[in-house]
Design an enzyme around this catalytic site. Structure first.
Site, PDB file in Angstrom:
ATOM      1  N   ASP A  27     -13.604  -6.140  -0.979  1.00  0.00           N
ATOM      2  CA  ASP A  27     -14.557  -5.154  -0.461  1.00  0.00           C
ATOM      3  C   ASP A  27     -15.709  -4.852  -1.422  1.00  0.00           C
ATOM      4  OD1 ASP A  27     -12.762  -5.019   1.592  1.00  0.00           O
ATOM      5  OD2 ASP A  27     -11.831  -3.163   0.912  1.00  0.00           O
TER       6      ASP A  27
ATOM      7  N   ARG B 118       0.863  -1.178   0.000  1.00  0.00           N
ATOM      8  CA  ARG B 118       0.000   0.000   0.000  1.00  0.00           C
ATOM      9  C   ARG B 118       0.904   1.235   0.000  1.00  0.00           C
ATOM     10  NH1 ARG B 118      -5.131  -1.639   0.746  1.00  0.00           N
ATOM     11  NH2 ARG B 118      -5.561  -3.394   2.129  1.00  0.00           N
TER      12      ARG B 118
ATOM     13  N   GLU C 111     -16.853  -4.035   9.126  1.00  0.00           N
ATOM     14  CA  GLU C 111     -15.737  -3.125   9.399  1.00  0.00           C
ATOM     15  C   GLU C 111     -16.235  -1.684   9.196  1.00  0.00           C
ATOM     16  OE1 GLU C 111     -12.420  -3.940   6.845  1.00  0.00           O
ATOM     17  OE2 GLU C 111     -11.308  -2.207   7.555  1.00  0.00           O
TER      18      GLU C 111
ATOM     19  N   GLY D 298      -8.145  -2.545  -5.973  1.00  0.00           N
ATOM     20  CA  GLY D 298      -9.373  -1.931  -5.462  1.00  0.00           C
ATOM     21  C   GLY D 298      -9.473  -0.454  -5.819  1.00  0.00           C
TER      22      GLY D 298
ATOM     23  N   GLY E 108     -14.233  -5.371   4.886  1.00  0.00           N
ATOM     24  CA  GLY E 108     -15.041  -4.735   3.845  1.00  0.00           C
ATOM     25  C   GLY E 108     -14.937  -3.223   3.816  1.00  0.00           C
TER      26      GLY E 108
HETATM   27  O1  F6P Z   1      -9.189  -3.793   1.028  1.00  0.00           O
HETATM   28  C1  F6P Z   1      -9.192  -5.101   1.467  1.00  0.00           C
HETATM   29  C2  F6P Z   1      -9.053  -5.168   2.948  1.00  0.00           C
HETATM   30  O2  F6P Z   1      -8.975  -6.522   3.312  1.00  0.00           O
HETATM   31  C3  F6P Z   1     -10.124  -4.436   3.756  1.00  0.00           C
HETATM   32  O3  F6P Z   1     -11.305  -5.175   3.892  1.00  0.00           O
HETATM   33  C4  F6P Z   1      -9.390  -4.179   5.052  1.00  0.00           C
HETATM   34  O4  F6P Z   1      -9.865  -3.032   5.675  1.00  0.00           O
HETATM   35  C5  F6P Z   1      -7.997  -3.953   4.614  1.00  0.00           C
HETATM   36  O5  F6P Z   1      -7.848  -4.559   3.350  1.00  0.00           O
HETATM   37  C6  F6P Z   1      -6.914  -4.455   5.537  1.00  0.00           C
HETATM   38  O6  F6P Z   1      -5.694  -4.062   4.987  1.00  0.00           O
HETATM   39  P1  F6P Z   1      -4.261  -4.452   5.495  1.00  0.00           P
HETATM   40  O7  F6P Z   1      -3.927  -5.787   4.888  1.00  0.00           O
HETATM   41  O8  F6P Z   1      -3.395  -3.374   4.954  1.00  0.00           O
HETATM   42  O9  F6P Z   1      -4.321  -4.529   6.973  1.00  0.00           O
END
Ligand code: F6P
Length: 334
Positions: free
Chosen positions: A135, A73, A227, A104, A179
């Protein structure tokens, strides 16, 4: 021609099927094309970290979860024009004609930003984007994202496992679903598993009423909490327990988070087929020198016109709202 493939944001089932199908379709149709994976998603573009892919490299991948390319990210990408400019230039300087993206809404917005720069500055790279996220928060009124149905399969399994204990002990289980703000995953999992309650992020819940409904039932209760709902699982559990004590309702409450288990594991057949079909269509379009675009609402065998990236990236409503009709649908089946 030179193609790049990038998987961005949170990994999800179907990304590997996407990568495999881009590589196979490209090299089967035009073997002289070179196909490169961007290592670790958007960060890989910044570091110019690419790996050349052969047909053999993507063998055995159709149903495998996660992404073999890796993903990271890079939140600054949303707001930092210098960073966007660097990435757009890196793609151009490395000779990529197309970047195939599966991700996404963050990846969609990043692709749109880079594409805007590339078109404005006459850079060579175009961007073909597929929705990939558990999501389902990208243009979800005209399709669903790759990975969503796979995550629902896992959620359904988990909710049925929990039901065994819930009904044996006549317990209440408060179950959290991933989500983000969109709540699609929680809602569809609730519908599919026949859960008694689904709590969406902006909902104002009357826990006294929930307690009454629980007390009227003689068995298990599963409350799925999406979430982004402001209360933690422990706060919900404590709230219900307090009401139960006050009103003499003899029920235990337990809380559990489905979390990352929803995102991992095998890809559903629907997602494999759709990820593969979208890739196949994208590659064919790229060979015809198509414009950048977003490939949503593609079901195997169907080829609607791709959406302009700008339009898709601007569809904010899809990120956090659920049509009322779907909420009514859930309530009608409860
Ligand atoms: O976007 C997908 C997702 O799994 C969301 O549902 C969740 O909020 C997020 O990614 C968690 O992200 P990370 O893996 O960066 O903790």
């Amino acid at each position: 021609m030179k193609f790049g493939i990038l998987t961005g944001g949170g990994d999800c089932p179907g990304m590997n099927a996407f990568v495999r199908a881009v590589v196979r379709t490209t090299l089967n149709m035009r073997p002289q094309t070179s196909v490169w994976g961007v290592v670790d998603g958007w960060k890989g573009l910044l570091d110019n970290n690419y790996t050349r892919l052969t047909k053999l490299d993507v063998a055995g991948l159709t149903s495998r979860g996660g992404t073999i390319l890796g993903t990271t990210r890079v939140p600054e990408l949303a707001t930092d024009p210098d960073l966007q400019e660097t990435l757009a230039r890196n793609l151009h300087d490395n000779g990529f004609n197309y970047l195939f993206v599966c991700g996404g809404n963050g990846s969609l917005k990043a692709s749109n930003a880079l594409n805007t720069i590339a078109r404005r500055e006459n850079l060579r790279t175009k961007f073909l984007v597929a929705p990939g996220s558990i999501d389902n928060d990208v243009c979800n009124t005209v399709g669903s994202s790759i990975g969503f149905y796979s995550a629902l399969d896992k959620s359904l399994d988990m909710l049925e496992w929990i039901r065994d204990t819930a009904s044996s002990h006549r317990r209440v289980y408060v179950v959290r679903s991933m989500g983000r703000k969109s709540a699609y995953l929680a809602l569809y999992a609730g519908i599919a598993s026949g859960a008694e309650f689904v709590v969406t992020p902006n909902e104002v819940v009357d826990y006294e009423n929930v307690a009454t409904l629980i007390a009227e039932r003689d068995k298990d209760t599963r409350i799925i909490v999406s979430e982004s709902y402001p209360m933690t699982l422990d706060e919900i559990r404590a709230t219900l327990e307090k009401i139960f004590v006050q009103r003499g309702i003899k029920r235990e409450v337990r809380a559990v988070d489905m979390g990352y288990f929803q995102r991992g594991g095998k890809t559903s057949v629907t997602d494999i087929l759709r990820a593969s079909w979208i890739s196949y269509r994208m590659v064919q379009d790229a060979f015809k020198n198509c414009d950048s675009g977003f490939y949503t609402a593609y079901y195997t065998g169907h080829s609607p016109a791709p959406m302009p990236l700008e339009e898709a990236a601007g569809d904010e409503a899809s990120h956090d709202s659920i049509p009322k009709e779907l909420l009514d649908f859930m309530l009608a089946l409860r």
